[in-house]
Design an enzyme around this catalytic site. Structure first.
Site, mmCIF file in Angstrom:
data_model
loop_
_atom_site.group_PDB
_atom_site.id
_atom_site.type_symbol
_atom_site.label_atom_id
_atom_site.label_comp_id
_atom_site.label_asym_id
_atom_site.label_seq_id
_atom_site.Cartn_x
_atom_site.Cartn_y
_atom_site.Cartn_z
ATOM 1 C CG HIS A 186 36.043 35.662 45.428
ATOM 2 N ND1 HIS A 186 37.357 35.264 45.453
ATOM 3 C CD2 HIS A 186 35.634 35.529 44.151
ATOM 4 C CE1 HIS A 186 37.732 34.905 44.241
ATOM 5 N NE2 HIS A 186 36.703 35.066 43.435
ATOM 6 C CD GLU A 230 38.002 35.086 50.772
ATOM 7 O OE1 GLU A 230 39.051 34.426 50.745
ATOM 8 O OE2 GLU A 230 37.110 34.968 49.891
ATOM 9 C CB CYS A 282 42.111 34.729 45.475
ATOM 10 S SG CYS A 282 40.890 36.069 45.420
ATOM 11 C CB CYS A 318 39.929 37.728 48.930
ATOM 12 S SG CYS A 318 38.450 37.307 47.953
#
Length: 159
Positions: free
Chosen positions: A52, A54, A82, A85
């Site tokens: 991801h 992040e 999410c 993260c």
């Protein structure tokens, strides 16, 4: 430099991700006026659920700054974090999170749940809606195009 400037940097990374067939999410970690970490979604390319934006940006910031505590940093991301993260943000001790578009299906900063308000040892300040329209439009166009592509692709054929 302000929130809009850094969100535009995150949006540029989101566009790069989208151009490579990834969900267009980009992220930068900033200390003062310096970007110390950059990331964008790479789940499809890397075949890894952990790739991801992040997490990439946090990892790079930790390497740049030489430690895991990012207590002097702000994280800018184009889509609401999410749960995974959000957990990384808490663990990295990031004091401020700025995001663009909300995520009604997986957002963990207030949309589905708010991990930042739970009884953890760290609670970042959250600013939402910065360049929300632009971030949301990128995502909307990506998924519209993906739906068209999926309709024309034979079910048995991988991308």
């Amino acid at each position: 430099m302000d929130d809009t400037y850094f969100m535009k940097e995150a949006l540029a990374l989101a566009r790069e991700a989208g151009a490579e067939g990834e969900v267009p999410v980009g992220c930068v970690v900033v200390r003062g006026d310096e970007i110390v970490g950059r990331g964008r979604n790479r789940r499809e390319k890397e075949k890894n659920a952990l790739c991801h934006a992040e997490l990439e940006a946090i990892s790079q910031a930790c390497q740049t700054l030489g430690g895991w505590r990012l207590w002097e940093c702000t994280l800018y991301v184009t889509l609401e974090p999410c749960p995974m993260c959000a957990g990384a943000i808490v663990n990295a001790r990031i004091p401020r999170v700025v995001y663009g578009a909300s995520d009604a299906k997986c957002g963990a900063a207030g949309s589905v749940c708010n991990l930042f308000s739970m009884a953890f040892n760290h609670h970042p300040e959250v600013e939402s809606g910065v360049l929300e329209e632009e971030a949301g439009q990128l995502l909307q166009e990506f998924f519209q195009n993906l739906r068209v592509e999926l309709k024309t692709r034979p079910k048995w054929q991988k991308k």
